[in-house]
Design a protein around this motif. Structure first.
Motif, PDB file in Angstrom:
ATOM      1  N   LEU A   1       0.157  -0.974   0.007  1.00 46.77           N
ATOM      2  CA  LEU A   1       0.138  -0.030  -0.040  1.00 46.77           C
ATOM      3  C   LEU A   1       0.937   1.149  -0.222  1.00 46.77           C
ATOM      4  N   ILE A   2       2.440   1.176   0.183  1.00 40.38           N
ATOM      5  CA  ILE A   2       2.212   2.318   0.304  1.00 40.38           C
ATOM      6  C   ILE A   2       2.605   3.129  -0.520  1.00 40.38           C
ATOM      7  N   SER A   3       3.129   1.754  -1.839  1.00 39.71           N
ATOM      8  CA  SER A   3       3.251   2.621  -3.398  1.00 39.71           C
ATOM      9  C   SER A   3       1.857   3.271  -4.244  1.00 39.71           C
ATOM     10  N   TYR A   4       0.918   2.749  -3.353  1.00 41.61           N
ATOM     11  CA  TYR A   4      -0.691   4.180  -3.440  1.00 41.61           C
ATOM     12  C   TYR A   4      -0.547   5.234  -2.349  1.00 41.61           C
ATOM     13  N   PHE A   5      -0.114   5.259  -1.027  1.00 45.85           N
ATOM     14  CA  PHE A   5       0.502   6.064  -0.633  1.00 45.85           C
ATOM     15  C   PHE A   5       0.960   6.794  -1.166  1.00 45.85           C
ATOM     16  N   VAL A   6       2.119   6.503  -1.965  1.00 48.65           N
ATOM     17  CA  VAL A   6       3.138   8.050  -2.028  1.00 48.65           C
ATOM     18  C   VAL A   6       2.449   8.127  -3.211  1.00 48.65           C
ATOM     19  N   TYR A   7       1.792   7.718  -4.809  1.00 46.56           N
ATOM     20  CA  TYR A   7       0.910   8.083  -5.299  1.00 46.56           C
ATOM     21  C   TYR A   7      -0.108   8.898  -5.014  1.00 46.56           C
ATOM     22  N   ARG A   8      -0.351   8.858  -4.077  1.00 45.39           N
ATOM     23  CA  ARG A   8      -1.146   9.741  -3.764  1.00 45.39           C
ATOM     24  C   ARG A   8      -0.996  11.467  -3.540  1.00 45.39           C
ATOM     25  N   SER A   9      -0.084  11.172  -2.379  1.00 43.53           N
ATOM     26  CA  SER A   9       0.842  12.040  -2.116  1.00 43.53           C
ATOM     27  C   SER A   9       1.471  13.019  -2.811  1.00 43.53           C
ATOM     28  N   PHE A  10       1.402  12.730  -4.219  1.00 39.65           N
ATOM     29  CA  PHE A  10       1.570  13.654  -4.991  1.00 39.65           C
ATOM     30  C   PHE A  10       0.596  13.670  -5.820  1.00 39.65           C
ATOM     31  N   ASN A  11      -0.556  14.227  -5.068  1.00 38.99           N
ATOM     32  CA  ASN A  11      -1.657  14.627  -5.343  1.00 38.99           C
ATOM     33  C   ASN A  11      -2.799  14.077  -6.850  1.00 38.99           C
ATOM     34  N   LEU A  12      -2.207  12.524  -6.929  1.00 39.78           N
ATOM     35  CA  LEU A  12      -2.864  12.256  -7.875  1.00 39.78           C
ATOM     36  C   LEU A  12      -3.665  10.932  -7.338  1.00 39.78           C
ATOM     37  N   LYS A  13      -4.449  10.950  -8.698  1.00 43.45           N
ATOM     38  CA  LYS A  13      -5.830  10.361  -8.117  1.00 43.45           C
ATOM     39  C   LYS A  13      -6.715   9.501  -9.231  1.00 43.45           C
ATOM     40  N   GLY A  14      -7.171   8.886  -9.008  1.00 46.17           N
ATOM     41  CA  GLY A  14      -8.360   7.670  -9.764  1.00 46.17           C
ATOM     42  C   GLY A  14      -7.619   6.730 -10.559  1.00 46.17           C
ATOM     43  N   GLU A  15      -6.346   5.721 -10.190  1.00 47.69           N
ATOM     44  CA  GLU A  15      -6.429   4.534 -10.439  1.00 47.69           C
ATOM     45  C   GLU A  15      -6.855   3.504  -9.530  1.00 47.69           C
ATOM     46  N   SER A  16      -6.716   2.256  -9.515  1.00 44.18           N
ATOM     47  CA  SER A  16      -7.018   1.980  -8.398  1.00 44.18           C
ATOM     48  C   SER A  16      -6.165   1.347  -7.136  1.00 44.18           C
ATOM     49  N   VAL A  17      -6.296   0.745  -6.363  1.00 39.13           N
ATOM     50  CA  VAL A  17      -5.809   0.665  -5.303  1.00 39.13           C
ATOM     51  C   VAL A  17      -5.163  -0.860  -5.436  1.00 39.13           C
ATOM     52  N   PHE A  18      -6.427  -1.715  -6.018  1.00 41.22           N
ATOM     53  CA  PHE A  18      -5.725  -3.299  -6.091  1.00 41.22           C
ATOM     54  C   PHE A  18      -5.153  -3.868  -7.392  1.00 41.22           C
ATOM     55  N   ILE A  19      -4.638  -2.600  -8.454  1.00 43.42           N
ATOM     56  CA  ILE A  19      -3.336  -2.947  -9.334  1.00 43.42           C
ATOM     57  C   ILE A  19      -2.562  -2.250  -8.536  1.00 43.42           C
TER      58      ILE A  19
END
Length: 334
Positions: A243-261
């Motif tokens: 999940l850390i990779s998803y948190f990194v993704y969101r930390s750049f204010n990016l949205k819309g991609e699947s957490v599962f993927i």
């Protein structure tokens, strides 16, 4: 002195690989732009994920330690878990696990029992990671086949390396005759180079510890509930780490991609890169992240690799060194 020099070289090697990513594809400018847009709340989630992963590393180890030694404390297990993470980040070829065994014996655990605990825990972790990553990828197989270049090559590499490791550890744990045969080959070699006295002493000591190892392994083999609990917590540990990779993704204010993927991609990258023979799987981890996550991060992929690598690798060195130092101080006096 040599030990410190080697550690310094491995750290600079890892920094060098990361620097390569930064100076390619306009990485430094992307990093500067991304830093100004970072979302503090998601940075806290990253830190929480890292700390939770450390806790779960210690807890799964503690399950096996307590099974053989009822006096063993969670503090010791957490310390030993950090030893594994710290030395795996510094040294190639999985040196974290031998250091675990060494430090456990310093805390009073028999060498055979300590080796058995580390072997069983490693087997559970690699086995769960192997099965879990391929199950997750299977649900999104078409996506990864079309979006990730050389996906088939990476999949085969992960399949082969992990299968070999799992079969080797299982064979070593279950086949006493094979391990004793290997030991006798070593003794015969020592005899050939005129180390007769040492060879007999070596055989007696190691053979005794191997008996403890196999006895401990048999005890583990009869407790299926212990394995079930360890597997469940390992699944949680791997999921939190992914999940850390998803948190990194969101930390750049990016949205819309699947957490599962993203969890599937992160788990698979970690599994495939785990046998890269460099400290912290350097090169393989960064390259795998780039291949699997550039579709998600777009122009933020280089900053994404930087923050992800800092969170999952460099913190193990920076904070891990502190925890290992104070852990050694605390438990060496017991």
């Amino acid at each position: 002195m040599a030990k410190n020099l080697f550690s310094a070289v491995t750290i600079f090697l890892s920094i060098g690989i990361l620097t390569f990513f930064l100076v390619t594809e306009d990485g430094m400018k992307s990093l500067e732009r991304a830093v100004s847009e970072l979302q503090p709340v998601w940075l806290l989630w990253i830190l929480a994920g890292v700390l939770a992963g450390w806790f779960l590393e210690g807890y799964v180890l503690h399950l096996f330690c307590r099974h053989l030694d009822q006096t063993w404390t969670f503090g010791k297990s957490f310390y030993i878990g950090m030893v594994e993470l710290f030395y795996s980040a510094l040294a190639p070829f999985g040196m974290g696990e031998p250091m675990e065994v060494y430090r456990m014996t310093k805390l009073g655990m028999e060498t055979g029992a300590a080796t058995s605990i580390v072997a069983v825990k490693s087997l559970v972790h690699h086995g769960v990671t192997f099965v879990y990553s391929f199950l997750l990828i299977a649900f999104e197989l078409n996506y990864f086949r079309t979006k990730v270049s050389n996906f088939a090559v990476i999949a085969v590499f992960g399949l082969v390396t992990n299968s070999i490791f799992i079969v080797f550890v299982l064979t070593f744990m279950m086949n006493e005759r094979l391990t004793d045969s290997i030991l006798r080959v070593v003794v015969r070699f020592m005899d050939k180079i005129k180390l007769h006295k040492l060879s007999q002493k070596f055989y007696d000591q190691v053979h005794g510890q191997l008996m403890v190892f196999h006895d401990s392994s048999r005890i583990f083999g009869k407790n299926y509930m212990l394995y079930l609990v360890a597997v469940l917590f390992t699944v949680v540990q791997i999921t939190v780490a992914s999940l850390i990779s998803y948190f990194v993704y969101r930390s750049f204010n990016l949205k819309g991609e699947s957490v599962f993927i993203m969890v599937a991609a992160d788990t698979f990258v970690t599994m495939a890169a785990s046998f890269i023979p460099l400290p912290g799987s350097s090169g393989g981890a960064e390259g795998g992240f780039y291949l699997f996550f550039r579709e998600f991060f777009g122009p933020y992929i280089i900053p994404g690799i930087t923050l992800w690598r800092f969170s999952t690798y460099y913190l193990n060195i920076l904070l891990g060194s502190i925890l290992v130092y104070f852990g050694a101080k605390r438990y060496s006096s017991d």
